[in-house]
Enzyme design. Structure first.
Site, PDB file in Angstrom:
ATOM      1  CD  GLU A 292      -2.498   1.174   2.756  1.00  0.00           C
ATOM      2  OE1 GLU A 292      -3.425   1.987   2.918  1.00  0.00           O
ATOM      3  OE2 GLU A 292      -2.133   0.362   3.628  1.00  0.00           O
ATOM      4  CE  LYS A 357      -8.393   1.179   3.074  1.00  0.00           C
ATOM      5  NZ  LYS A 357      -7.301   1.525   4.009  1.00  0.00           N
ATOM      6  CB  CYS A 412      -4.807  -1.318   4.579  1.00  0.00           C
ATOM      7  SG  CYS A 412      -4.293  -1.107   6.312  1.00  0.00           S
TER       8      CYS A 412
END
Length: 553
Positions: A292, A357, A412
Site C-alpha cells: 500500500e 479503496k 489494508c
C-alpha cells in the site's frame, strides 16, 4: 457505596476486566484457546449471579447484565487492542503523545465494549438456570458482534471467531458461514464448560451427567470440527496459468515513509529489494507486487518514477503497487479528490488505475465530521496531526490486471470485512472473467512491531477460506504471503525485515464455498436455532424447578 460493598464491586469489576483480558490471549499471535474458555466461564458465572434474584427485579438485572458485559468487553478489547497506541504516535503531536495514549485507547475500547454490554443484556432476556444459558450467551454476544461489524462503518476486528480462525483445521468452518458463524461456534463450544458449576436454579436437581453433558458434547464437536477441517484442507490446487508473482516487503518504517526528503531513498529501497540482489528482474517473474502507498510520489504525476519503473521491468512483467491517486478538480471544488488506490505499470510506462479503496480507516484516512467539529469547538485541532480525507468510489470494482484477468483487490483494513472483499460489479462482466484470486496490499508500519500485524494477517487469511480464493498479500513491514483457498500458507514472510516471495498462485477452489453462494444465511439460521434453544430453556425454567428456585431467592 462504602466499606465491604464498594470492595466487593471493585473486586467484581476487576475479575470481569481481567477475565476479558485473559480471553484475548486466545487471539493471534498467541492462540491459546483454553484462555477463552476460562474467560467465558467467568462471564457466564458472573451473569448467573446477576440473575439469581427475584423476577420483580428483572429490569435492574438487565442493567447489571449490561454492565457485566461492558466490563468483560472492556477487558477483552484492551487485551486485544492495546497496540493501537502505536498509531497515536503518528497522529498526535509528539509533546502530548503520552497524555493521549492511555486515555485514547481506553476510550476507544470502552466504546467497543458497549456492544458486549448490549450482547449480555440480550442474553439476559433469555437467561435460564440450566445449560440453555450457553445458547442465550452465544445469541446475545453474536448479535452484539454483528452490530460492531456494521455500525458506523463497522470495526469487526478480533471477533471471537478468530479464536478458531487462526488454526487451519478449525478455520474451515468459515467456508460455510464466515467468521460470524465461526463466532457462534466458538462461543457455544468455549462457554459449555461453564455448566460444570452448579447454578442455584438447578442445584438440587442437576446430576453430574446433566452438568457435564454440555462439556462432553462441546469437546466432541471440537474434535469433529477439527477432523472435518483437516480432511477438507488436504485438496491439491494447481497454479494459475502464466502467473508467477514476486511479492516485495521493503520494511520502510512509518517514521520515514511520508517525509519528502526520504522519497528518493524509499523508492531506491523498493527497486533494490525487488531485484533480489540481481542487476535485472528475473525473466520468469510476471507480476511484481508492492504494498500500500508504495510510491513516495503521485505516480502518474512523476515521469521520472515511471521512467525508472520501465527500466526495472522486462517485456513480460508488470508492477502492481499501491499509490495515491488524484482526480482532476471539478468546477466548484476547492481541492482535488484523493484516493488510496492500486495501480498497474507495464514496460511501456502505461499506468492503469485498477482499484480504489472503499473502506477508509477512521482517523487514519478520514476523520468523521462530528469529531472535527468537536475539536474545533474545543480549539484542540492542533493536538492532532489530522490526515487529509481520502475519497471513496461509488462501489467496489473488479481489478483487471494484465496477464491475470479479474482479481478481487483490497487495501489494508478492508480485508477484515467478511463478505465485503469481492467486487460489486461482477454481474456486469463477461462470464469468462471469473475471479482468479484475491490481492491485498497493506502498510502495517502503523502497528510498530506489536500484535497488530499478526491479527491483521489472520483476518485476511480467513477471507481466503470464506471465498475459496487464493490470496496474494504484500505488506510493507510484514506479514506478506501467498495463501491458497483453504487458508494454507504457500509462502509467508516474518513480520519485520526486508523480504521477497517468488511463487505461483494456486487456482481458486473448483466448487464455490457455501459462504460464497449464501453469504451469512447459515449464520442467521444457527442464530435462530440458538434463540429457539434459549427460549425453550427459559420456558422450561419458568414452568418448573427454575421458577421455584427463583422464588425461594
Amino acid at each position: 457505596m462504602t466499606g465491604p460493598g464498594r470492595r466487593s464491586s471493585m473486586l467484581t469489576a476487576s475479575v470481569l476486566i481481567g477475565g476479558g483480558a485473559a480471553g484475548a490471549l486466545a487471539l493471534p499471535p498467541y492462540g491459546f484457546i483454553p484462555c477463552f474458555v476460562l474467560s467465558l466461564c467467568v462471564l457466564v458465572w458472573m451473569l448467573d449471579d446477576v440473575f439469581g434474584v427475584s423476577a420483580s427485579r428483572r429490569r435492574r438485572c438487565l442493567s447489571s447484565a449490561f454492565l457485566t458485559g461492558w466490563l468483560w468487553g472492556l477487558g477483552y478489547c484492551l487485551g486485544g487492542l492495546w497496540w493501537l497506541g502505536a498509531g497515536f504516535r503518528f497522529l498526535a503531536v509528539p509533546d502530548i503523545y503520552f497524555f493521549v495514549l492511555i486515555p485514547g485507547i481506553v476510550a476507544f475500547c470502552a466504546f467497543l465494549a458497549l456492544f458486549y454490554g448490549f450482547g449480555t443484556m440480550v442474553a439476559g432476556l433469555l437467561w435460564s438456570p440450566g445449560s440453555c444459558r450457553v445458547f442465550a450467551l452465544a445469541f446475545g454476544i453474536s448479535s452484539g458482534e454483528w452490530l460492531r461489524g456494521h455500525v458506523l462503518t463497522g470495526f469487526p476486528w478480533n471477533l471471537p471467531g478468530m479464536v478458531f480462525g487462526q488454526h487451519l483445521a478449525l478455520m474451515q468452518a468459515a467456508s460455510v458461514g464466515g467468521v460470524y458463524l465461526l463466532t457462534v461456534i466458538v462461543l457455544l463450544i468455549c462457554a459449555a464448560p461453564s455448566t460444570l458449576r452448579v447454578n442455584r436454579g438447578v442445584a438440587q436437581t442437576a446430576t453430574f451427567n446433566q452438568r457435564g453433558g454440555p462439556t462432553v458434547i462441546a469437546a466432541a464437536a471440537l474434535i469433529l470440527l477439527a477432523i472435518c477441517g483437516y480432511t477438507r484442507a488436504r485438496g491439491e490446487l494447481p497454479p494459475v496459468d502464466g502467473v508467477k508473482v514476486r511479492v516485495v516487503q521493503p520494511d520502510v518504517q512509518q517514521d520515514d515513509k511520508f517525509r519528502p526528503d526520504n522519497a528518493e531513498a524509499i523508492l531506491a529501497t523498493y527497486f533494490r529489494v525487488s531485484l533480489a540482489g540481481r542487476e535485472t528482474l528475473d525473466k520468469d517473474i510476471t507480476h511484481v507486487v508492492w504494498p500500500e502507498t508504495a510510491f513516495p510520489y503521485v505516480l502518474d504525476r512523476s515521469p521520472e518514477t515511471i521512467r525508472r519503473t520501465q527500466a526495472f521491468l522486462h517485456d513480460r512483467a508488470v508492477l502492481v503497487a499501491g499509490s495515491a491517486r488524484f482526480d482532476p478538480m471539478l468546477p466548484g471544488e476547492e481541492r482535488a479528490r484523493v484516493f488510496n488506490s492500486i495501480a498497474v505499470v507495464d514496460k511501456s510506462g502505461h499506468v492503469w488505475w485498477v482499484y480504489d479503496k472503499m473502506h477508509l480507516v477512521p482517523f487514519g484516512e478520514m476523520v468523521p465530521a462530528f469529531v472535527v467539529q468537536v475539536l474545533r469547538f474545543l480549539d484542540a485541532e492542533e493536538l492532532f496531526v489530522l490526515p487529509g480525507d481520502y475519497h471513496t468510489p461509488l462501489r467496489r470494482k473488479t481489478a483487471l490486471i494484465p496477464g491475470v484477468g479479474a482479481v478481487a483487490a483490497s487495501i489494508c483494513y478492508e480485508s477484515v470485512f467478511s463478505a465485503d472483499v469481492l467486487p460489486q460489479d461482477m454481474v456486469s462482466l463477461p462470464e469468462e472473467l471469473s475471479l482468479q484470486f484475491m490481492l491485498n496490499v497493506t502498510n502495517d508500519g502503523w502497528f510498530d512491531g506489536s500484535n497488530g500485524p499478526y491479527q491483521h494477517f489472520a483476518q485476511a487469511r480467513l477471507r481466503a477460506v470464506e471465498e475459496g480464493l487464493s490470496l496474494v498479500r504484500a505488506a510493507n513491514t510484514g506479514i506478506s504471503a501467498v495463501i491458497d483457498g483453504y487458508g494454507r500458507m504457500v509462502a509467508v514472510t516474518p513480520a519485520g525485515g526486508e523480504a521477497i516471495i517468488d511463487g505461483f498462485v494456486p487456482q481458486r477452489l473448483e466448487n464455490r464455498t457455501v459462504f460464497a453462494r449464501w453469504r451469512h444465511v447459515p449464520f442467521w439460521l444457527v442464530m435462530v436455532l440458538c434463540l429457539s434453544a434459549a427460549l425453550a430453556g427459559r420456558v422450561v425454567s419458568c414452568g418448573g424447578h427454575g421458577l421455584s428456585a427463583v422464588r425461594r431467592d
